[in-house]
Design a protein around this motif. Sequence first.
Motif, PDB file in Angstrom:
ATOM      1  N   THR A  12       0.817  -1.207   0.000  1.00  0.00           N
ATOM      2  CA  THR A  12       0.000   0.000   0.000  1.00  0.00           C
ATOM      3  C   THR A  12       0.856   1.265   0.000  1.00  0.00           C
ATOM      4  O   THR A  12       0.514   2.235  -0.674  1.00  0.00           O
ATOM      5  N   ARG A  82      -4.031  -6.085  -1.972  1.00  0.00           N
ATOM      6  CA  ARG A  82      -5.159  -6.693  -2.682  1.00  0.00           C
ATOM      7  C   ARG A  82      -6.267  -5.651  -2.887  1.00  0.00           C
ATOM      8  O   ARG A  82      -6.236  -4.581  -2.289  1.00  0.00           O
ATOM      9  N   TRP A 102      -7.729  -0.019  -1.934  1.00  0.00           N
ATOM     10  CA  TRP A 102      -8.640  -0.829  -1.115  1.00  0.00           C
ATOM     11  C   TRP A 102      -9.313  -0.023  -0.009  1.00  0.00           C
ATOM     12  O   TRP A 102     -10.472  -0.274   0.326  1.00  0.00           O
ATOM     13  N   GLN A 248      -1.585 -10.761   1.953  1.00  0.00           N
ATOM     14  CA  GLN A 248      -1.908 -11.412   3.239  1.00  0.00           C
ATOM     15  C   GLN A 248      -1.861 -12.928   3.131  1.00  0.00           C
ATOM     16  O   GLN A 248      -1.462 -13.625   4.061  1.00  0.00           O
ATOM     17  N   THR A 269      -0.117  -1.661   7.115  1.00  0.00           N
ATOM     18  CA  THR A 269      -0.978  -0.474   7.049  1.00  0.00           C
ATOM     19  C   THR A 269      -2.236  -0.751   7.876  1.00  0.00           C
ATOM     20  O   THR A 269      -2.701   0.052   8.662  1.00  0.00           O
ATOM     21  N   GLY A 270      -2.796  -1.933   7.617  1.00  0.00           N
ATOM     22  CA  GLY A 270      -3.881  -2.476   8.431  1.00  0.00           C
ATOM     23  C   GLY A 270      -3.399  -3.783   9.036  1.00  0.00           C
ATOM     24  O   GLY A 270      -2.229  -4.141   8.889  1.00  0.00           O
TER      25      GLY A 270
HETATM   26  O1  G3P Z   1      -6.329  -6.017   1.734  1.00  0.00           O
HETATM   27  C1  G3P Z   1      -5.393  -5.004   1.780  1.00  0.00           C
HETATM   28  C2  G3P Z   1      -4.030  -5.558   2.029  1.00  0.00           C
HETATM   29  O2  G3P Z   1      -3.708  -6.486   1.049  1.00  0.00           O
HETATM   30  C3  G3P Z   1      -3.020  -4.450   2.154  1.00  0.00           C
HETATM   31  O3  G3P Z   1      -1.890  -4.879   2.755  1.00  0.00           O
HETATM   32  O4  G3P Z   1       0.354  -4.713   3.728  1.00  0.00           O
HETATM   33  O5  G3P Z   1      -0.249  -3.275   1.790  1.00  0.00           O
HETATM   34  O6  G3P Z   1      -1.208  -2.852   4.017  1.00  0.00           O
HETATM   35  P1  G3P Z   1      -0.680  -3.849   3.081  1.00  0.00           P
END
Ligand code: G3P
Length: 501
Positions: A12, A82, A102, A248, A269-270
């Motif tokens: 992200t 994703r 997302w 994930q 991020t989450g």
């Molecule tokens: O569903 C969102 C997820 O895939 C984002 O992950 O690690 O980029 O925050 P990340």
Amino acid sequence: MTKYVAAIDQGTTSTRCMVFDHSGHVVSVDQTEHEQIFPRAGWVEHDPREVWTNTRQVAAGALAKADLTTEDIAAVGITNQRETAVVWDRTTGEPVYNAIVWQDTRTDRICRDLADLGGGQERYRDRTGLPLATYFSGPKVRWVLDNVEGARARAEAGDLLFGNMDTWLLWNLTGGVDGGVHVTDPTNASRTLLMNLDTLSWDAEIAADMGVPMSMLPEIRSSSEVYGHVRERSALASVPIAGILGDQQAATFGQACLSPGEAKNTYGTGNFVLLNTGTDKVMSENGLLTTVCYQIGASAPVYALEGSIAVTGSLVQWLRDNLGILGTAGEVERYARSVEDNGGAYFVPAFSGLYAPHWRSDARGAIVGLTRFVNKGHLSRAVLEATAFQTREVIDAMNADSGVALTSLKVDGGMVVNELLMQFQADILDVPVIRPVVNETTALGAAYAAGLAVGFWASEDDIRQNWAQDKQWEPTMDAETRDRLYHFWKKAVSRTLNWVE
Ligand code: G3P
């Protein structure tokens, strides 16, 4: 002989390329951040061209840093944020709009209209494993086709392609307008609201409801097979691209959660908790998602239950960037340690509404319990605690859905260096929290998927053997304190609901 496997991790906030050896250790890494574009409240975009440029740069950078050449790399895997949706023209290679990220909530009206067709928010749950929510890609594609001038006609003429970041990068890596491969894997496809979880194929009826022409959709192939080779005259030229996993699911794979009942939590991020449920597709009754965990070559797909939390690490960034009360993200632990407890303050970061287990797009963030006593230290603690409380909510839902209580939690991601958070997480869950030696499990999981496809790793047993524990935190909090804190968290969450009218 080739000694390494590479992974491109398109996240992200940044894109990186990592190179791993056979024991799963990091040999080289290069990383670069991209711009977060916030055109309006609730909207979040990325420039897909910037992401593609960064990908090429970090691929070259990772090789250069370890003095490697293309010949040293047996295969490359892709893992990605994703749901983030890109729509581009197959004849020019140009995106018709920025990638809709997302976290973006602009599709709220589209989701409500679809729910009103009958069945409400659960309309597509049986087929897709997902509630109707702004999180997923399908409604984002609909928004682009409805709002970008001429886009729908071009899509219907077969000129536009859709992909999540995996597909956008794969298409470009394999040649773009000169024969780029338009493919995704079932883990990414299972986040679009358009794929049938049993058949692993696109659902024509849902695509029609959503107004997305089937000609835009990528071919769904397994998570581990050779899709194509990297174009000539670029870093990694001619290397087979042999693995795709949503980030994930990649972390779940990299954490060696390869048997039913094994779970991991990634603090990025989450936060995203995934529980491997084997070849059984468990439908949630408690607000979790049913998703594809991975499909290795011709084997049966493995499913997962997922608790997705939109805002955890990005709350620390928000404190740093939007309020300026932290110099660096790492300072949050120092301030949190300057106080005994949260001083009664709770911070519910419902910036994108609330995801699992609530799925409330009408929620917005709130800081509650404030008195003049509360200072920067208490707020910092409330920020870290929010991550642990939100994790507790999804673990409770997981225990209820699976009927078995989790006995420990494997963790990874940026925030797991935060010792105060890890101890608090163990305390609030009342189970041990375990961190592996190789914390880069997302990239590692994608490397494993690619390496398995080309025989660099022989089987999943190699993955299990490579996993090693670094540190474990034991719960030490008494039950009364735990229950009291969690009670107030729940009360704080209730204050954020029904905010958007
Ligand atoms: O569903 C969102 C997820 O895939 C984002 O992950 O690690 O980029 O925050 P990340």
